[in-house]
Motif scaffolding. Structure first.
Motif, PDB file in Angstrom:
ATOM      1  N   LYS A   2       0.836  -1.209   0.000  1.00  0.00           N
ATOM      2  CA  LYS A   2       0.000   0.000   0.000  1.00  0.00           C
ATOM      3  C   LYS A   2       0.867   1.254   0.000  1.00  0.00           C
ATOM      4  CE  LYS A   2      -4.007   2.165   0.364  1.00  0.00           C
ATOM      5  NZ  LYS A   2      -3.592   3.545   0.550  1.00  0.00           N
ATOM      6  N   SER A   3       1.989   1.194   0.699  1.00  0.00           N
ATOM      7  CA  SER A   3       2.905   2.326   0.720  1.00  0.00           C
ATOM      8  C   SER A   3       3.439   2.614  -0.684  1.00  0.00           C
ATOM      9  CB  SER A   3       4.062   2.041   1.685  1.00  0.00           C
ATOM     10  OG  SER A   3       5.011   3.094   1.657  1.00  0.00           O
ATOM     11  N   HIS A   4       3.785   1.572  -1.407  1.00  0.00           N
ATOM     12  CA  HIS A   4       4.244   1.754  -2.787  1.00  0.00           C
ATOM     13  C   HIS A   4       3.141   2.366  -3.648  1.00  0.00           C
ATOM     14  CE1 HIS A   4       8.174  -0.011  -2.527  1.00  0.00           C
ATOM     15  NE2 HIS A   4       7.720  -1.188  -2.103  1.00  0.00           N
ATOM     16  N   LEU A   5       1.916   1.902  -3.447  1.00  0.00           N
ATOM     17  CA  LEU A   5       0.784   2.422  -4.224  1.00  0.00           C
ATOM     18  C   LEU A   5       0.586   3.905  -3.956  1.00  0.00           C
ATOM     19  CD1 LEU A   5      -1.609   1.822  -6.132  1.00  0.00           C
ATOM     20  CD2 LEU A   5      -2.961   1.243  -4.111  1.00  0.00           C
ATOM     21  N   ASP A   6       0.646   4.290  -2.690  1.00  0.00           N
ATOM     22  CA  ASP A   6       0.443   5.693  -2.321  1.00  0.00           C
ATOM     23  C   ASP A   6       1.555   6.593  -2.865  1.00  0.00           C
ATOM     24  OD1 ASP A   6      -1.818   4.943  -0.955  1.00  0.00           O
ATOM     25  OD2 ASP A   6      -0.827   4.824   1.004  1.00  0.00           O
ATOM     26  N   LYS A   7       2.742   6.033  -3.002  1.00  0.00           N
ATOM     27  CA  LYS A   7       3.882   6.822  -3.496  1.00  0.00           C
ATOM     28  C   LYS A   7       3.945   6.861  -5.024  1.00  0.00           C
ATOM     29  CE  LYS A   7       6.778   5.744   0.527  1.00  0.00           C
ATOM     30  NZ  LYS A   7       7.998   5.024   1.015  1.00  0.00           N
TER      31      LYS A   7
ATOM     32  N   TYR B 174      -6.737  -3.188  -4.818  1.00  0.00           N
ATOM     33  CA  TYR B 174      -5.550  -2.347  -4.939  1.00  0.00           C
ATOM     34  C   TYR B 174      -4.615  -2.856  -6.037  1.00  0.00           C
ATOM     35  CZ  TYR B 174      -6.603   0.247  -0.620  1.00  0.00           C
ATOM     36  OH  TYR B 174      -7.179   1.056   0.340  1.00  0.00           O
ATOM     37  N   MET B 175      -4.534  -4.167  -6.166  1.00  0.00           N
ATOM     38  CA  MET B 175      -3.697  -4.735  -7.215  1.00  0.00           C
ATOM     39  C   MET B 175      -4.183  -4.271  -8.591  1.00  0.00           C
ATOM     40  SD  MET B 175      -3.099  -8.699  -8.457  1.00  0.00           S
ATOM     41  CE  MET B 175      -3.323  -9.340  -6.810  1.00  0.00           C
ATOM     42  N   GLY B 176      -5.502  -4.333  -8.791  1.00  0.00           N
ATOM     43  CA  GLY B 176      -6.063  -3.856 -10.048  1.00  0.00           C
ATOM     44  C   GLY B 176      -5.780  -2.387 -10.277  1.00  0.00           C
ATOM     45  N   ASP B 177      -5.932  -1.579  -9.206  1.00  0.00           N
ATOM     46  CA  ASP B 177      -5.658  -0.148  -9.317  1.00  0.00           C
ATOM     47  C   ASP B 177      -4.204   0.102  -9.713  1.00  0.00           C
ATOM     48  OD1 ASP B 177      -8.262   0.193  -8.509  1.00  0.00           O
ATOM     49  OD2 ASP B 177      -7.754   0.755  -6.437  1.00  0.00           O
ATOM     50  N   ALA B 178      -3.287  -0.657  -9.089  1.00  0.00           N
ATOM     51  CA  ALA B 178      -1.861  -0.481  -9.367  1.00  0.00           C
ATOM     52  C   ALA B 178      -1.536  -0.848 -10.810  1.00  0.00           C
ATOM     53  CB  ALA B 178      -1.035  -1.324  -8.398  1.00  0.00           C
ATOM     54  N   TYR B 179      -2.095  -1.963 -11.271  1.00  0.00           N
ATOM     55  CA  TYR B 179      -1.840  -2.368 -12.652  1.00  0.00           C
ATOM     56  C   TYR B 179      -2.394  -1.344 -13.644  1.00  0.00           C
ATOM     57  CZ  TYR B 179      -0.047  -7.114 -11.840  1.00  0.00           C
ATOM     58  OH  TYR B 179       0.727  -8.184 -11.508  1.00  0.00           O
ATOM     59  N   ILE B 180      -3.598  -0.862 -13.391  1.00  0.00           N
ATOM     60  CA  ILE B 180      -4.208   0.125 -14.286  1.00  0.00           C
ATOM     61  C   ILE B 180      -3.354   1.388 -14.325  1.00  0.00           C
ATOM     62  CG2 ILE B 180      -6.191   1.641 -14.637  1.00  0.00           C
ATOM     63  CD1 ILE B 180      -6.737  -1.245 -15.394  1.00  0.00           C
ATOM     64  N   ALA B 181      -2.908   1.847 -13.157  1.00  0.00           N
ATOM     65  CA  ALA B 181      -2.085   3.055 -13.088  1.00  0.00           C
ATOM     66  C   ALA B 181      -0.743   2.854 -13.780  1.00  0.00           C
ATOM     67  CB  ALA B 181      -1.862   3.455 -11.625  1.00  0.00           C
ATOM     68  N   ALA B 182      -0.255   1.609 -13.801  1.00  0.00           N
ATOM     69  CA  ALA B 182       1.017   1.303 -14.455  1.00  0.00           C
ATOM     70  C   ALA B 182       0.855   1.082 -15.955  1.00  0.00           C
ATOM     71  CB  ALA B 182       1.644   0.066 -13.823  1.00  0.00           C
ATOM     72  N   GLY B 183      -0.377   1.175 -16.441  1.00  0.00           N
ATOM     73  CA  GLY B 183      -0.627   0.997 -17.861  1.00  0.00           C
ATOM     74  C   GLY B 183      -0.805  -0.447 -18.279  1.00  0.00           C
ATOM     75  N   GLN B 184      -0.911  -1.353 -17.304  1.00  0.00           N
ATOM     76  CA  GLN B 184      -1.100  -2.774 -17.607  1.00  0.00           C
ATOM     77  C   GLN B 184      -2.594  -3.103 -17.465  1.00  0.00           C
ATOM     78  OE1 GLN B 184       1.858  -5.433 -15.812  1.00  0.00           O
ATOM     79  NE2 GLN B 184       3.081  -3.642 -15.239  1.00  0.00           N
ATOM     80  N   THR B 185      -3.356  -2.671 -18.456  1.00  0.00           N
ATOM     81  CA  THR B 185      -4.814  -2.745 -18.391  1.00  0.00           C
ATOM     82  C   THR B 185      -5.329  -4.169 -18.244  1.00  0.00           C
ATOM     83  OG1 THR B 185      -4.899  -0.776 -19.805  1.00  0.00           O
ATOM     84  CG2 THR B 185      -6.931  -2.034 -19.536  1.00  0.00           C
ATOM     85  N   LYS B 186      -4.783  -5.067 -19.011  1.00  0.00           N
ATOM     86  CA  LYS B 186      -5.273  -6.452 -18.977  1.00  0.00           C
ATOM     87  C   LYS B 186      -5.054  -7.073 -17.601  1.00  0.00           C
ATOM     88  CE  LYS B 186      -4.938 -10.880 -21.383  1.00  0.00           C
ATOM     89  NZ  LYS B 186      -4.293 -11.622 -22.501  1.00  0.00           N
ATOM     90  N   GLN B 187      -3.881  -6.853 -17.009  1.00  0.00           N
ATOM     91  CA  GLN B 187      -3.603  -7.392 -15.678  1.00  0.00           C
ATOM     92  C   GLN B 187      -4.534  -6.773 -14.637  1.00  0.00           C
ATOM     93  OE1 GLN B 187      -1.635  -9.918 -15.054  1.00  0.00           O
ATOM     94  NE2 GLN B 187      -1.094 -10.049 -17.212  1.00  0.00           N
ATOM     95  N   GLY B 188      -4.827  -5.478 -14.792  1.00  0.00           N
ATOM     96  CA  GLY B 188      -5.760  -4.829 -13.883  1.00  0.00           C
ATOM     97  C   GLY B 188      -7.145  -5.439 -13.981  1.00  0.00           C
ATOM     98  N   ALA B 189      -7.600  -5.687 -15.211  1.00  0.00           N
ATOM     99  CA  ALA B 189      -8.917  -6.306 -15.423  1.00  0.00           C
ATOM    100  C   ALA B 189      -8.968  -7.694 -14.792  1.00  0.00           C
ATOM    101  CB  ALA B 189      -9.214  -6.392 -16.915  1.00  0.00           C
ATOM    102  N   ILE B 190      -7.886  -8.439 -14.903  1.00  0.00           N
ATOM    103  CA  ILE B 190      -7.839  -9.785 -14.313  1.00  0.00           C
ATOM    104  C   ILE B 190      -7.943  -9.705 -12.795  1.00  0.00           C
ATOM    105  CG2 ILE B 190      -6.333 -11.776 -13.918  1.00  0.00           C
ATOM    106  CD1 ILE B 190      -5.290 -11.403 -16.764  1.00  0.00           C
ATOM    107  N   ALA B 191      -7.276  -8.725 -12.190  1.00  0.00           N
ATOM    108  CA  ALA B 191      -7.346  -8.571 -10.738  1.00  0.00           C
ATOM    109  C   ALA B 191      -8.772  -8.269 -10.281  1.00  0.00           C
ATOM    110  CB  ALA B 191      -6.397  -7.456 -10.287  1.00  0.00           C
TER     111      ALA B 191
END
Length: 231
Positions: free
Chosen positions: A118-123, A152-169
């Motif tokens: 979560k700390s990584h996500l917030d940063k 949060y995993m989905g949010d992180a992937y989406i923010a990183a531009g990894q849309t498919k991985q975010g959708a899977i989460a």
């Protein structure tokens, strides 16, 4: 005598005529057999072409599978490296091996791993955050924060531009925890994540389900607005 000769001649002619007729019949039969043989050969060639096409497709699928396995291996390696980093970040022991072991175990508690991710996500460190949450749900699938970790995993992937991985989460959260309080948000985020993937019709179904099943939720208003954009 002349009559006998005439009869013999007629009989011979009839025999020759019947032989010609038989030959013509045989030729017709042979032609039909040749036509059937040609049709069989054409069908065999067609089947061979179809088989070759299927073999090519199978080879392509095997190549994709090997690529996916390589990606999984890479992710596992990253997760292992992240776990090593977390272990190494434990505070120095106060002087004995037992204390060091206890602190090392403490560093691997679910709450610590969740907080680190979560700390990584917030940063804004989205890839380490996604890896951290992925490690969390794999090591502690029954933990109290597992549902939130998938979100949060989905949010992180989406923010990183990894849309498919975010959708899977998000999809995993919906599948594993159908009664979660996070379902309205997960459906909304899943719907929005698959629109760029070309799954507009499926996205509409999920957005509609949010509006119909959770009409008083904040997500319902957002879903209604997104539905208007997709029409």
């Amino acid at each position: 005598m002349k009559n006998v000769t005439k009869l013999i001649f007629m009989a011979g002619s009839g025999f020759l005529l019947s032989g010609c007729i038989a030959s013509e019949r045989d030729m017709s039969t042979l032609k039909l057999q040749l036509q059937e043989l040609n049709a069989t050969i054409v069908q065999m060639q067609s089947n061979q072409a179809e088989l070759a096409s299927k073999m090519d497709e199978l080879n392509r699928n095997l190549s994709v599978s090997n690529e996916n396995l390589s990606q999984v291996d890479s992710q596992i390696f990253k997760l292992s490296a992240k776990l090593d980093d977390l272990t190494a970040s434990v505070r120095p022991a106060s002087g004995n091996a037992a204390g060091a072991a206890a602190q090392q175990q403490a560093a691997l508690l679910p709450s610590d791993l969740f907080a680190e991710a979560k700390s990584h996500l917030d940063k804004g460190a989205y890839e380490p955050a996604a890896m951290g949450f992925k490690l969390y749900v794999s090591k502690y699938p029954d933990s109290e924060n597992t549902e939130q970790a998938y979100m949060y995993m989905g949010d992180a992937y989406i923010a990183a531009g990894q849309t498919k991985q975010g959708a899977i989460a998000y999809a995993t959260l919906l599948q594993k925890f159908p009664k979660s309080k996070l379902i309205p948000a997960a459906r909304l985020k899943y719907a929005l994540s698959i629109v760029p993937l070309g799954k507009t019709d499926e996205a509409k179904r999920y957005l509609t389900s949010v509006v119909q099943e959770f009409p008083s939720s904040p997500e319902a208003k957002t879903a209604q607005a997104e539905l208007k954009k997709l029409k």
